[in-house]
Write an enzyme that holds these catalytic residues in place. Structure first.
Site, PDB file in Angstrom:
ATOM      1  N   HIS C 219      47.724  41.303  33.630  1.00  4.66           N
ATOM      2  CA  HIS C 219      47.152  42.654  33.567  1.00  4.66           C
ATOM      3  C   HIS C 219      47.760  43.601  34.607  1.00  4.66           C
ATOM      4  O   HIS C 219      48.006  43.230  35.731  1.00  4.66           O
ATOM      5  CB  HIS C 219      45.636  42.633  33.706  1.00  4.66           C
ATOM      6  CG  HIS C 219      45.102  41.899  34.883  1.00  4.66           C
ATOM      7  ND1 HIS C 219      43.753  41.690  35.035  1.00  4.66           N
ATOM      8  CD2 HIS C 219      45.690  41.287  35.921  1.00  4.66           C
ATOM      9  CE1 HIS C 219      43.561  41.004  36.141  1.00  4.66           C
ATOM     10  NE2 HIS C 219      44.698  40.741  36.697  1.00  4.66           N
ATOM     11  N   GLY C 220      48.006  44.806  34.146  1.00  3.00           N
ATOM     12  CA  GLY C 220      48.458  45.847  35.048  1.00  3.00           C
ATOM     13  C   GLY C 220      49.937  45.795  35.399  1.00  3.00           C
ATOM     14  O   GLY C 220      50.390  46.564  36.249  1.00  3.00           O
TER      15      GLY C 220
END
Lengths: 320, 320, 320
Positions: C219-220
């Site tokens: 994520h991210g």
């Protein structure tokens, strides 16, 4: 989905700072938050970010309470962020309930509130506990047991055959895998994982275990309660991991060894022996270098024993 | 599913010890077996386990024949265990035959006794040999050939595009992958594997090859007969592996190299050059250490060439 | 599917050598080509292969123009090979269009010429650009955005939850993943990949990015335009990779670090710190050795800091 700060203070058991009627409709990182957002700063070390943030409200530790106009003071802002994330979550990624395109054996036992997304296959004799949610395209082999309130993501395989062969005169003889995969309550398993059934004894995943994507758990492994493993970790057969262990991404375990409770292992390591003392462990050869530097050093790794012997000879010659 | 010892002695060509009318209904590990179970001890080194086991019968090597009351004597107890596992196996994990929810191209050629589980997709022109069993949610790209009596687990991808690009003026130009994936007889492929079709020449998997879960085989690789690879092994494009090779989990091959027959490579290594001499090979930086120890040592790895040069200078100064 | 050399010279903007009416019906490697094939040699260093090849025509660099009877001269034979591969490609691996067995949320927005193969699941609110092709058994979580002319292979998961937890008094508290996964145009993603949605900020894949099989993106993460990653690469959360970066297979990134544009990282390395200078980088402990040699050297790795200190002491004793 919008909340006043007074509501959020009550729902997260935090202390309100500023105007409780301020309303926020999104949760955002401190750098990207706007006036409609609530954000968070986990420690005093990140206080700088408050100065430039446009967040309408911020969750801070008590040391930063005087630095904000509107917000919440928490003894653990990261935990409060986790709680807020649930309040701002629009809900299940796929519709709740059993998708009609799921393929579920007629004798599988699904407790109440179980969700099974499209194209997931659940084999004969599986037992799935209350409130467990299973993503699309996942395969659950016959006889697998899954506890309550688990979250299994997409394209994961639970309970497939372990990798077991004996040498025959004419190639490999398959060892049929007769054990099960048994998963506790409150377990989260990411996407693209493979967890094998046991050869004889079950593979067992404890309560509250969290596995990231592409984790591989071989036959007969046991993972203790609340242990968390980052992406691409692999456990060879018969690895026994204690409770409250954390494992960094891409780390491997060579099997038939045990790791005690409260061990924390870094990324990209290979665990080849049992670990019997809690604490932090690292492995691997360190980070990357400029290619030319690495080549020079890596060549020396192949001479390392010879270098050590030369050093010893020199010590004997010079320090006698 | 229960057998008398006299039946099991006959079925596994082993020598009966004790009462042939003793009946067992399960196969279990020596530590967990009860009186209804048959278990096994592979070597004299494990004799200790016999003393506390409650197994009704045990398979042992001849050196331990005098240590058991009821059981079987085998020249290879592990192979006998494999044979027993087939006798006690309740059968295919998913129903035999072609699941109506499998998606099979109309021109795919499936021989007799092929099983294809739900949601598996088989593309145009695929050829699948007699008795091969394919798990759920697996994808087989067009033109793939699979031999007889293979076992393909769930969520595996066979014959997808290899990773090939040429530099164009404006980014990457895809190289279309025009070769096939050709798999021999008696091959087992685990869950979550990806085996690519060839770019031009086919990717070829020999007879009797065994691949664990999450193995990645890039385009144009060739794997020799009876070679076995543990979980998460990855072969870059054009890797040619001989016959009767074993590879430990998480080991990688950098591609366009070859490994001769009868090579045994450990876990978590990186093979960067061809191996031309049979035998055992290892790689990587060794196991984990306490984090502080590892940091001290890893920093020295970055200075290794400098350390070696200092040692050499010292030798020249002191030993002349 | 057959072409005369004069047609191929026109279609690939190359210079014809020999008889333009020569016709070829297949593209093959130089070693396996027969008289009906066109093949290629990328550089003068491979000139030897021309002598034994039976190819009907060959693409060569200008330095080899005099060595062939029939063929094409290209300023970049590998690029010309990529262009020829498209001409000889029989087409999409699965039928174009939306397979009726795909499961697509009613509010997902699919542009023109999108292909979705059987059993692929596309969640609510997804947006998929023109001409994008998605393989079978792939899962696309709600809210994921995919650009135009992308190629997503089979059994890949896009936009599943990132791995985020806060410590609660009684185990882990899940951090709901509220960001999206946003993928640019002309992106290719292999089989068995897992790309997570963002926790708060989106995970972003730039235009022209190429990911091989079994790549994991947490994520991210942000991946810059035209960056290419080989099989089994894993990015921990918050890794920011620049444009025109290449990453060898099995390499990991420990997260919350950044890599600048035009960095080239080898296989099986672990990137633990930001890289701020373009160039080539390597990591890991080097290749494999005979097992006995490796054991001797690896044991010294655990003593490396002690060896360095002994060397320093000896220098002080001897060189003063």
């Amino acid at each position: 989905m919008s909340y006043s700060l007074v509501e959020l203070a009550r729902l997260t058991a935090t202390e309100l700072i500023g105007d409780g009627s301020v309303t926020v409709s999104r949760l955002a990182s401190i750098a990207t938050a706007d006036v409609n957002c609530i954000s968070f700063v986990v420690s005093e070390a990140r206080a700088e970010a408050l100065k430039t943030s446009r967040a309408g409200a911020v969750v801070v530790p008590s040391a930063l309470a005087s630095e904000i106009t509107h917000g919440l003071v928490s003894d653990d802002p990261y935990r409060t962020y986790a709680e807020l994330s649930a309040l701002f979550d629009p809900g299940l990624p796929f519709d709740a309930g059993i998708d009609p395109r799921a393929c579920i054996a007629s004798d599988a036992q699904l407790a109440g509130q179980v969700s099974v997304a499209a194209n997931t296959v659940i084999g004969e004799g599986c037992v799935i506990g209350e409130g467990t949610v299973i993503g699309p395209n996942t395969t659950i082999y016959p006889g697998t047991q899954i506890g309550a309130h688990c979250l299994i993501a997409a394209n994961t395989v639970l309970g497939s055959d372990g990798f077991g062969f004996a040498k025959g005169g004419n190639g490999w003889i398959k060892i049929r895998q007769l054990g099960r995969l048994v998963i506790g309550d409150d377990v989260e398993i990411g996407s693209g994982c493979t967890l094998d059934r046991g050869a004889l004894d079950d593979t067992v995943i404890g309560h509250g275990v969290k596995l990231d994507n592409q984790v591989h758990v071989a036959h007969g492994c046991v993972i203790g309660d609340r242990t968390a493993m980052a992406g691409c970790v692999a456990l060879a057969g018969g690895t026994v991991i204690g409770a409250d262990v954390t494992v960094g991404g891409m780390t491997g375990f060579t099997g038939h060894l045990s790791v005690c409770d409260k061990v924390h292992i870094g990324a990209n390591a290979l665990v080849t022996q049992s670990i019997k003392i809690p604490g932090a462990y690292l492995g691997g050869a360190g980070g990357v270098m400029k290619a030319a530097d690495w080549r020079r050093n890596a060549v020396r790794f192949r001479q390392l024993d010879a270098l050590a012997r030369r050093l010893q000879a020199l010590e004997q010659a010079c320090l006698k």
